[in-house]
Design a protein around this motif. Structure first.
Motif, mmCIF file in Angstrom:
data_model
loop_
_atom_site.group_PDB
_atom_site.id
_atom_site.type_symbol
_atom_site.label_atom_id
_atom_site.label_comp_id
_atom_site.label_asym_id
_atom_site.label_seq_id
_atom_site.Cartn_x
_atom_site.Cartn_y
_atom_site.Cartn_z
ATOM 1 N N VAL A 80 63.709 68.808 4.578
ATOM 2 C CA VAL A 80 62.763 68.198 5.596
ATOM 3 C C VAL A 80 63.226 69.223 6.732
ATOM 4 O O VAL A 80 64.683 69.298 7.026
ATOM 5 C CB VAL A 80 62.704 66.841 5.665
ATOM 6 N N PRO A 81 62.295 69.316 7.998
ATOM 7 C CA PRO A 81 62.758 70.095 9.036
ATOM 8 C C PRO A 81 63.495 69.159 9.693
ATOM 9 O O PRO A 81 63.632 67.872 9.772
ATOM 10 C CB PRO A 81 61.637 70.240 9.812
ATOM 11 N N PHE A 82 64.796 69.588 10.511
ATOM 12 C CA PHE A 82 65.779 68.780 11.544
ATOM 13 C C PHE A 82 64.949 68.130 12.423
ATOM 14 O O PHE A 82 63.857 68.559 12.930
ATOM 15 C CB PHE A 82 66.612 69.755 12.004
ATOM 16 N N ASP A 83 65.308 66.711 12.592
ATOM 17 C CA ASP A 83 64.570 66.066 13.706
ATOM 18 C C ASP A 83 64.590 66.639 15.015
ATOM 19 O O ASP A 83 63.617 66.584 15.828
ATOM 20 C CB ASP A 83 65.342 64.797 13.769
ATOM 21 N N SER A 84 65.402 67.546 15.339
ATOM 22 C CA SER A 84 65.681 68.142 16.613
ATOM 23 C C SER A 84 64.568 69.396 16.706
ATOM 24 O O SER A 84 64.249 69.919 17.911
ATOM 25 C CB SER A 84 67.033 68.666 16.946
ATOM 26 N N CYS A 85 63.908 69.432 15.664
ATOM 27 C CA CYS A 85 63.027 70.708 15.661
ATOM 28 C C CYS A 85 61.572 70.245 15.407
ATOM 29 O O CYS A 85 60.626 71.041 15.210
ATOM 30 C CB CYS A 85 63.264 71.746 14.565
ATOM 31 N N VAL A 86 61.229 69.047 15.556
ATOM 32 C CA VAL A 86 59.930 68.374 15.319
ATOM 33 C C VAL A 86 59.702 67.487 16.560
ATOM 34 O O VAL A 86 60.577 66.372 16.849
ATOM 35 C CB VAL A 86 59.849 67.423 14.012
ATOM 36 N N ASP A 87 58.478 67.566 17.198
ATOM 37 C CA ASP A 87 58.245 66.597 18.250
ATOM 38 C C ASP A 87 56.607 66.862 18.330
ATOM 39 O O ASP A 87 56.003 67.390 17.434
ATOM 40 C CB ASP A 87 58.986 67.170 19.575
ATOM 41 N N ASP A 88 56.051 66.162 19.254
ATOM 42 C CA ASP A 88 54.734 65.998 19.468
ATOM 43 C C ASP A 88 54.135 67.294 19.547
ATOM 44 O O ASP A 88 52.956 67.544 19.062
ATOM 45 C CB ASP A 88 54.121 65.179 20.510
ATOM 46 N N GLU A 89 54.608 68.355 20.553
ATOM 47 C CA GLU A 89 54.263 69.579 20.567
ATOM 48 C C GLU A 89 54.459 70.664 19.238
ATOM 49 O O GLU A 89 53.898 71.438 19.129
ATOM 50 C CB GLU A 89 54.887 70.242 21.795
#
Length: 119
Positions: free
Chosen positions: A81-90
């Motif tokens: 899965v994508p790293f948490d630091s690379c996923v956000d609302d935007e």
């Protein structure tokens, strides 16, 4: 190139520098923040040199470039899965979770010409 076109990027020689080409898995982990590209290494002449390779590109035999491949394999049941630091609302996740063994089998099938395999 990073803009999705099929053009090549001419990377100049810089003393004491590295050029890093990333693979598809790193693109997936970074949620497309870092792009995977098709890459090749060739030293091209800066002048009207007469040495040419099979594709009629002038080649300088004295310029040294070295390509070193480094591959990472993980446990087959690992969840990619994508790293948490690379996923956000935007930047919502661009990829569904996939088991590592399934991902590697699908990518191999695609490299062998089976475009029906979707990763």
């Amino acid at each position: 190139s990073n803009d999705g076109s099929s053009s090549w990027i001419d990377v100049p020689h810089l003393s004491d520098a590295f050029i890093v080409n990333l693979g598809d898995l790193m693109q997936r982990w970074t949620n497309d923040r870092w792009k995977s590209t098709l890459h090749r290494v060739i030293a091209v002449a800066d002048d009207d040199g007469s040495d040419k390779n099979d594709n009629s590109i002038r080649v300088v035999q004295s310029t040294r470039r070295q390509s070193i491949a480094f591959f990472v394999n993980m446990t087959g049941n690992a969840n990619i899965v994508p790293f948490d630091s690379c996923v956000d609302d935007e930047h919502p996740s661009q990829y569904d979770a996939v088991k590592a063994s399934d991902y590697l089998i699908q990518r191999h099938a695609q490299s062998m010409g089976d475009a029906s395999k979707e990763v």
